[in-house]
Design a protein around this motif. Structure first.
Motif, mmCIF file in Angstrom:
data_model
loop_
_atom_site.group_PDB
_atom_site.id
_atom_site.type_symbol
_atom_site.label_atom_id
_atom_site.label_comp_id
_atom_site.label_asym_id
_atom_site.label_seq_id
_atom_site.Cartn_x
_atom_site.Cartn_y
_atom_site.Cartn_z
ATOM 1 N N ASP A 140 0.584 -1.132 0.158
ATOM 2 C CA ASP A 140 0.062 -0.043 0.033
ATOM 3 C C ASP A 140 0.857 1.217 0.001
ATOM 4 O O ASP A 140 1.513 1.510 1.175
ATOM 5 C CB ASP A 140 -0.780 -0.245 1.213
ATOM 6 N N SER A 141 0.951 1.930 -1.098
ATOM 7 C CA SER A 141 1.831 3.145 -1.202
ATOM 8 C C SER A 141 1.515 4.130 -0.358
ATOM 9 O O SER A 141 2.341 5.389 -0.268
ATOM 10 C CB SER A 141 1.936 3.491 -2.489
ATOM 11 N N THR A 142 0.483 4.165 0.591
ATOM 12 C CA THR A 142 0.165 5.162 1.382
ATOM 13 C C THR A 142 0.713 4.849 2.835
ATOM 14 O O THR A 142 0.597 5.636 3.743
ATOM 15 C CB THR A 142 -1.334 5.352 1.541
ATOM 16 N N LYS A 143 1.215 3.571 2.924
ATOM 17 C CA LYS A 143 1.626 3.226 4.327
ATOM 18 C C LYS A 143 3.157 3.136 4.096
ATOM 19 O O LYS A 143 3.914 2.950 3.146
ATOM 20 C CB LYS A 143 1.078 1.811 4.388
ATOM 21 N N ASP A 144 3.661 2.812 5.315
ATOM 22 C CA ASP A 144 5.287 2.392 5.629
ATOM 23 C C ASP A 144 5.431 0.936 5.019
ATOM 24 O O ASP A 144 4.686 0.214 5.336
ATOM 25 C CB ASP A 144 5.425 2.392 7.182
ATOM 26 N N THR A 180 8.967 6.317 -1.858
ATOM 27 C CA THR A 180 9.319 5.804 -0.578
ATOM 28 C C THR A 180 9.563 4.245 -0.612
ATOM 29 O O THR A 180 10.653 3.740 -0.076
ATOM 30 C CB THR A 180 8.518 5.938 0.553
ATOM 31 N N LEU A 181 8.760 3.586 -1.330
ATOM 32 C CA LEU A 181 8.675 2.076 -1.720
ATOM 33 C C LEU A 181 9.755 2.018 -2.655
ATOM 34 O O LEU A 181 10.527 0.967 -2.346
ATOM 35 C CB LEU A 181 7.345 1.874 -2.531
ATOM 36 N N PRO A 186 15.553 -1.308 -3.152
ATOM 37 C CA PRO A 186 15.931 -1.068 -4.475
ATOM 38 C C PRO A 186 16.455 -2.290 -5.147
ATOM 39 O O PRO A 186 16.715 -2.242 -6.330
ATOM 40 C CB PRO A 186 17.309 -0.349 -3.979
ATOM 41 N N GLN A 187 16.669 -3.568 -4.497
ATOM 42 C CA GLN A 187 17.118 -4.527 -5.112
ATOM 43 C C GLN A 187 15.972 -5.236 -6.165
ATOM 44 O O GLN A 187 16.214 -6.163 -6.953
ATOM 45 C CB GLN A 187 17.707 -5.568 -4.439
ATOM 46 N N HIS A 188 14.686 -4.690 -6.105
ATOM 47 C CA HIS A 188 13.583 -5.353 -6.796
ATOM 48 C C HIS A 188 12.842 -4.330 -7.651
ATOM 49 O O HIS A 188 12.608 -2.944 -7.232
ATOM 50 C CB HIS A 188 12.694 -6.142 -5.928
ATOM 51 N N PRO A 189 12.026 -4.865 -8.504
ATOM 52 C CA PRO A 189 11.423 -3.688 -9.634
ATOM 53 C C PRO A 189 10.385 -3.526 -8.702
ATOM 54 O O PRO A 189 9.649 -4.148 -8.266
ATOM 55 C CB PRO A 189 11.375 -4.621 -10.851
ATOM 56 N N VAL A 190 10.076 -2.081 -8.661
ATOM 57 C CA VAL A 190 8.756 -1.445 -8.169
ATOM 58 C C VAL A 190 7.811 -0.981 -9.318
ATOM 59 O O VAL A 190 8.351 -0.195 -10.154
ATOM 60 C CB VAL A 190 9.123 -0.450 -6.902
ATOM 61 N N VAL A 191 6.674 -1.244 -9.435
ATOM 62 C CA VAL A 191 5.742 -0.736 -10.347
ATOM 63 C C VAL A 191 4.504 -0.053 -9.769
ATOM 64 O O VAL A 191 3.878 -0.933 -9.007
ATOM 65 C CB VAL A 191 5.165 -1.612 -11.138
ATOM 66 N N VAL B 107 6.437 1.714 15.206
ATOM 67 C CA VAL B 107 6.058 3.041 14.965
ATOM 68 C C VAL B 107 6.703 3.315 13.542
ATOM 69 O O VAL B 107 5.753 3.781 12.646
ATOM 70 C CB VAL B 107 6.521 4.341 16.047
ATOM 71 N N HIS B 108 7.870 3.243 13.227
ATOM 72 C CA HIS B 108 8.693 3.443 12.109
ATOM 73 C C HIS B 108 9.681 2.567 11.941
ATOM 74 O O HIS B 108 10.533 2.163 12.780
ATOM 75 C CB HIS B 108 8.672 5.113 11.839
ATOM 76 N N LYS B 109 10.029 2.350 10.658
ATOM 77 C CA LYS B 109 11.237 1.677 10.636
ATOM 78 C C LYS B 109 11.833 2.064 9.033
ATOM 79 O O LYS B 109 11.035 2.073 8.151
ATOM 80 C CB LYS B 109 10.747 0.000 10.441
ATOM 81 N N ASP B 110 13.105 2.220 9.110
ATOM 82 C CA ASP B 110 13.667 2.539 7.849
ATOM 83 C C ASP B 110 15.085 1.764 7.734
ATOM 84 O O ASP B 110 15.206 0.837 8.530
ATOM 85 C CB ASP B 110 13.783 4.070 7.363
ATOM 86 N N HIS B 111 15.753 2.054 6.746
ATOM 87 C CA HIS B 111 17.129 1.266 6.655
ATOM 88 C C HIS B 111 18.029 1.495 7.833
ATOM 89 O O HIS B 111 19.000 0.583 8.155
ATOM 90 C CB HIS B 111 17.762 1.961 5.531
ATOM 91 N N ASP B 112 18.042 2.382 8.645
ATOM 92 C CA ASP B 112 18.930 2.672 9.914
ATOM 93 C C ASP B 112 17.993 2.554 11.149
ATOM 94 O O ASP B 112 18.895 2.628 12.119
ATOM 95 C CB ASP B 112 19.346 4.194 9.624
#
Ligand SMILES: Nc1nc2c(ncn2[C@@H]2O[C@H](COP(=O)(O)OP(=O)(O)OP(=O)(O)O)[C@@H](O)[C@H]2O)c(=O)[nH]1
Ligand SMILES: [Mg+2]
Lengths: 221, 125
Positions: A140-144, A180-181, A186-191, B107-112
Motif C-alpha cells: 500500500d503506497s500510502t503506508k510505511d 518511498t517504496l 532497491p534490489q527489486h523492480p517496483v511498479v 512506529v516506524h522503520k527504515d534502513h537505519d
C-alpha cells in the motif's frame, strides 16, 4: 488447527503439485492484509480471462483461504506468459478480533470467527510460499513499506533466488508515496499501480512477462 | 530483572546465547518469553525461514483473550558479494526486536532505525 495439523509440510506441497501439475509458472499475489491483492487479482483475471478471483472489502482479512486460477495467458507485444495465479490471504503477525468490532463494527461472534479464520489463512499463505515460482508483492503506497511482513516475504524469496515484483498499489490515493517504496527495496523492480482504477497496469504486465517468463533453476527448501 | 508484576521487561539476548540454540529451540524460547509478556532484542535476528516459522507458530498460539500475536522488527540479511560467497562468508541477519503485540508497537522503520513504543498501562497484569 483446521486441515493443516493433518498434513506435514511435504504432503501439503504434494497436494499443491497435484492441483497444478507442473506446467506453468505459479505466481503468488502476496502482501499484508488490505493492500489490494484481491482487487489486483480480479483486475488481472477480468482483463485476460474474463473471470473473477474473490471478494474485496475494506475490512482486513477478507481473503481467508487461498484462491487460484490456472492457465492465464498474459500477452505483451511479442512475448507472453502463461501462469497459474494464486491470491493469498494477507499475512500478519498479529490479529486482534477487537479491531473488527471497534473499527469495523462487526459483532463479537463475527469478529472472533473472522480472527480465527484469519489465523488459518496466514498459515495457508506461508505454506503456499514454498510452492510458488514468483511473487507479486503488493504494498500500500500510502503506508510505511518496511513492515516485517514485507521483509519476511522478500527474505524468503531471495533465499531461494525467486523473482519478486513489487506492486506499489493505491497510487490513486492522495497520500501515496511510491518513491518511498522504491528506495526501501532497491534490489527489486517496483511498479506503481492502481488496482482500483487500472492505472499503469500495462506496465505491471510488461514486468510480469519479463520477470516471471524466464526459465530458472529453482532452489527448493 | 524487573519484577513480573511491575512494569514491562525488556531483554537483550546476546549472539552467543542465540548461537547455542538450534532453530527450533530458538523459536520455542522466543515464544515462551513473548507469551510471558517480555520484549526481546536479539543481537542477531532470525533467518527468513525462522521468521515464517515464528509467524506460523504465532498464528497457532493466538487466542482472542490473552494473546493477539507479536510485533517484530528486524533487518534482513546483508547482501554478500560474489567473492564473499566464494570464500564462504555468510552474513547473519541483523538485530531484531520481538514482543507481544499488546505491549509493543512498531512506529516506524527504515534502513537505519527501528522505532517502537511500549503501550503503557498493560504491563501490570
Ligand atoms: N484507493 C485505492 N483503494 C484500493 C486499491 N486497490 C484496492 N483498494 C481498496 O483496498 C481495500 C482492500 O482491498 P482488497 O483487494 O480486499 O485487499 P486484499 O489485499 O485482498 O486484502 P485481504 O484479503 O484482507 O488480505 C478495498 O476497500 C479496496 O477497494 C487502489 O488501487 N486504490
Ligand atoms: Mg484479499
Amino acid at each position: 488447527m483446521g486441515i493443516f495439523s493433518r498434513f506435514k509440510r511435504g504432503n501439503f506441497s504434494r497436494i499443491i503439485q497435484k492441483i497444478f501439475g507442473k506446467k506453468h509458472a505459479k505466481i503468488g499475489i502476496y502482501g499484508p492484509p488490505n493492500v489490494g491483492k484481491t482487487t489486483l487479482a480480479n483486475r488481472i483475471l477480468r482483463e485476460w480471462t474474463g473471470d473473477i478471483m474473490g471478494s474485496v472489502s475494506d475490512i482486513p482479512h477478507e481473503t481467508r483461504r487461498a484462491k487460484w486460477k490456472t492457465n492465464i495467458k498474459i500477452d505483451n507485444g511479442g512475448s507472453s506468459l502463461v501462469m497459474d495465479l494464486v491470491d493469498t490471504p494477507g499475512i500478519a503477525t498479529k490479529i486482534d478480533f477487537k479491531e473488527f468490532m471497534n473499527t469495523y463494527g462487526l459483532n463479537k461472534e463475527e469478529s472472533r470467527m473472522r480472527a480465527k479464520e484469519a489465523t488459518e489463512g496466514v498459515i495457508e499463505s506461508i505454506r503456499w510460499l514454498e510452492d510458488i515460482d514468483g511473487v507479486v508483492l503488493v504494498m500500500d503506497s500510502t503506508k510505511d513499506p518496511f513492515t516485517q511482513v514485507n521483509v519476511t516475504i522478500i527474505g524468503n524469496l531471495e533465499a531461494r533466488d525467486l523473482p519478486i515484483l513489487i506492486a506499489a498499489n493505491k497510487i490513486d490515493a492522495d497520500e501515496a508515496s511510491p518513491a518511498t517504496l522504491k528506495s526501501a527495496f532497491p534490489q527489486h523492480p517496483v511498479v506503481p499501480i492502481s488496482a482500483l482504477t487500472g492505472y499503469n497496469t500495462e506496465d505491471l504486465y510488461t514486468n510480469m512477462v519479463k520477470h516471471f517468463g524466464k526459465k530458472r533453476n529453482k532452489k527448493r527448501g | 530483572m524487573v519484577k513480573k508484576d511491575k512494569g514491562i521487561s525488556f531483554n537483550l539476548i546476546s549472539r552467543k546465547k542465540l548461537n547455542n540454540f538450534s532453530s527450533s529451540e530458538k523459536l520455542k524460547y522466543i515464544m515462551k518469553e513473548v507469551r510471558q509478556g517480555r520484549i526481546l532484542v536479539l543481537e542477531h535476528g532470525l533467518t527468513p525461514t525462522e521468521q515464517t516459522a515464528l509467524i506460523e507458530n504465532t498464528m497457532k498460539e493466538i487466542d482472542h483473550d490473552t494473546f493477539i500475536g507479536i510485533e517484530m522488527g528486524g533487518y534482513g540479511e546483508e547482501k554478500t558479494s560474489f567473492f564473499q560467497r566464494v570464500f564462504g562468508v555468510i552474513k547473519k541477519p541483523r538485530m531484531t526486536v520481538i514482543g507481544p503485540a499488546h505491549l509493543l508497537k512498531m512506529v516506524h522503520k527504515d534502513h537505519d532505525k527501528i522505532e517502537t513504543t511500549i503501550i503503557p498501562g498493560k504491563g501490570e497484569n
